[in-house]
Design a protein around this motif. Structure first.
Motif, short mmCIF file in Angstrom:
data_model
loop_
_atom_site.label_atom_id
_atom_site.label_comp_id
_atom_site.label_asym_id
_atom_site.label_seq_id
_atom_site.Cartn_x
_atom_site.Cartn_y
_atom_site.Cartn_z
N GLY A 122 2.61 10.45 -0.41
CA GLY A 122 3.99 10.11 -0.74
C GLY A 122 4.81 9.55 0.41
O GLY A 122 6.05 9.50 0.31
N CYS A 123 4.17 9.13 1.51
CA CYS A 123 4.92 8.56 2.64
C CYS A 123 5.41 7.16 2.29
O CYS A 123 5.13 6.63 1.21
N TYR A 151 0.85 -1.19 0.00
CA TYR A 151 0.00 0.00 0.00
C TYR A 151 0.88 1.24 0.00
O TYR A 151 1.99 1.22 0.57
N ARG A 152 0.40 2.27 -0.66
CA ARG A 152 1.16 3.51 -0.66
C ARG A 152 0.27 4.67 -0.24
O ARG A 152 -0.95 4.65 -0.44
N CYS A 153 0.88 5.63 0.32
CA CYS A 153 0.18 6.81 0.86
C CYS A 153 -0.03 7.83 -0.26
O CYS A 153 0.87 8.06 -1.10
#
Length: 503
Positions: free
Chosen positions: A158-159, A153-155
């Motif tokens: 951009g975290c 999973y990605r934020c």
């Protein structure tokens, strides 16, 4: 020639018996000449001495043949009367299968048969109407290679990305699941299937795996369960009564192997095995530790040595002895001494009294105290007079030195103080059969895979036999318990998880 107790083939055992009988006859003749010569030189009467020796040899031969080919004394002879119980009918009609998964299968007519045989019109399904029956079938076990895809999973801001966690692993980076290792453990220690046979069986089902790999899974699983296994001993020692026994076990690391011993202590619902290199009194003392309650054992002297009072104080535990072992001695001796039938009948009376007494170990609180009080009252009123008659009978008997009858009398009278402990301690049963039943799996395992190939193998065997048998005693399915305990220990190393007592 191998040792008699190591013979497994019936035909070989028969040949050994015939050879022993022939050798016994030769020794009879030799003994006759020697005794006559000895009596002539000493001026003694040869015939009486000869008869004594010959009778003793004949007893030994009959007993040897009985142990080779005869039925167990627990299954023959007079038995205490059984209570008539109403039992469900067996062998006729279907049995309920509450543990099986139910699979519904709808059986339609073939399309060509969907025509009325009277008018020729087409047939249509009658919704909700079926004629039902059931059958038990088997779905083959299937090994599956699961490809685990951990979602990432990605934020949106951009975290750092996040990945779904990996399932619990028996061995970090390992390829085999916890469930697979538990299955291998149950097959070996629950159903006595050696790893080499498991390897061949799994190959037939499409899984290519070596016995060494199977062992690696067992050893890793045992490491996670070590603390739970160690906790069993403390659990056993919380009981006011424990049973103790031992049997031989082979360590196969060199040549034909060396004889080690499986020592077992058990409470009514907990079992703890250890496999050690010695059968000495010092080892028995190590096994019993500082336990200060009642210990029910057979007549093996190591237990008496281990609990003997010394300079450092009184005996830590009180020994009670097993009436079943006494009965076995007299059952063997009755072939030569019919008087044994009298004491066998008296022992049967003791068991007849016991059969109606409540089981204290299944109760708690006031119910347990009431059951113990009842057991004590019945034993003092009914069992004590029978025990007194047994002692009076034994003291009035005369038996030839060295005979089976004499040995049975001496065995009983030597252990008399421990045989009467049950009269004043209601928690003590008449015999040590409980722990002998818990040793049965180890004996079957020893027969199938002969022992352990290393000292670590003895430790792993003792661990799994202990945990599996304790789970069975407490009514929890062993596979379910092992999975629960292993997952808890993997998540939190050192976690102790014991089988749950089922009501």
């Amino acid at each position: 020639m191998g040792r008699v107790e190591e013979l497994r083939d019936l035909e070989t055992a028969k040949q050994v018996a015939r050879l022993l009988e022939a050798e016994n006859e030769r020794l009879h003749q030799r003994l006759l000449a020697l005794v006559q010569e000895n009596a002539r030189l000493k001026g003694q009467e040869a015939q009486a001495q000869l008869q004594l020796e010959l009778t003793h040899l004949k007893e030994q031969l009959v007993l040897m043949q009985q142990r080779l080919f005869g039925a167990s004394s627990e299954k023959r002879g007079e038995k205490p009367p059984k209570v008539e119980r109403v039992r469900p009918q067996r062998g006729h009609g279907p049995r309920a299968q509450p543990e099986l998964k139910v699979q519904e299968v709808l059986l339609p007519l073939d399309e060509a048969d969907q025509v009325c045989g009277l008018c020729g019109n087409g047939l249509h399904p009658w919704e909700g109407q079926t004629e039902d029956s059931e059958e038990v079938t088997v779905v083959e076990r299937c090994f599956v290679l699961r490809q685990l895809k951990r979602q990432k999973y990605r934020c949106t801001q951009g975290c750092a990305p996040v990945t779904a966690p990996t399932p619990p692993r028996l061995i970090p980076g390992g390829r085999y699941s916890v469930e697979f290792a538990i299955h291998v453990a149950l097959m070996k220690y629950g159903f006595h299937l050696p790893l080499a046979r498991q390897e061949r069986l799994y190959a037939r089902e499409g899984l290519a795996v070596e016995a060494q790999t199977l062992w690696d899974q067992l050893e890793a699983l045992a490491r996670h369960l070590q603390k739970s296994y160690e906790a069993l001993l403390a659990e056993v020692f919380t009981s006011p009564l424990i049973h103790a026994d031992e049997t031989h076990w082979f360590l196969l690391d060199k040549g034909p192997g060396t004889k080690w011993y499986a020592w077992t202590v058990a409470s009514p619902d907990t079992v703890y095995h250890r496999i050690l290199p010695s059968r000495s009194g010092a080892t028995a003392r190590t096994v019993l530790g500082d336990y200060k309650g009642l210990v029910l054992v057979d007549g093996y002297a190591a237990y008496q040595t281990a609990t003997k009072a010394g300079a450092d104080g009184p005996a830590p535990a009180t020994l009670a002895f097993c009436w079943a072992h006494v009965r076995r001695k007299f059952f063997e001796a009755q072939k030569f001494a019919p008087a044994c039938q009298q004491v066998l009948q008296l022992i049967a009376e003791l068991y007849g009294i016991e059969k109606d007494l409540p089981d204290w170990s299944a109760l708690s609180g006031e119910a347990r105290q009431a059951a113990l009080a009842h057991r004590l009252a019945v034993r003092q009123q009914h069992s004590a007079p029978v025990v007194q008659r047994i002692q009076q009978w034994a003291l009035s008997q005369r038996a030839m030195p060295g005979s089976a009858f004499r040995k049975a009398l001496e065995y009983m009278l030597h252990l008399w103080s421990g045989l009467t402990v049950f009269l004043s301690h209601p928690v003590v049963p008449l015999d040590n059969n409980h722990v002998e039943r818990q040793l049965r799996d180890m004996v079957l395992g020893r027969k199938n895979h002969y022992g352990s190939k290393s000292q670590r193998g003895t430790e792993v065997a003792a661990l799994f036999y202990s945990l599996i048998e304790t789970a069975r005693l407490r009514g929890e399915e062993p596979g379910r318990y092992l999975r629960r305990a292993a997952l808890a220990a993997i998540e939190s190393p050192g976690t102790v998880t014991l089988p749950t007592r089922q009501d």
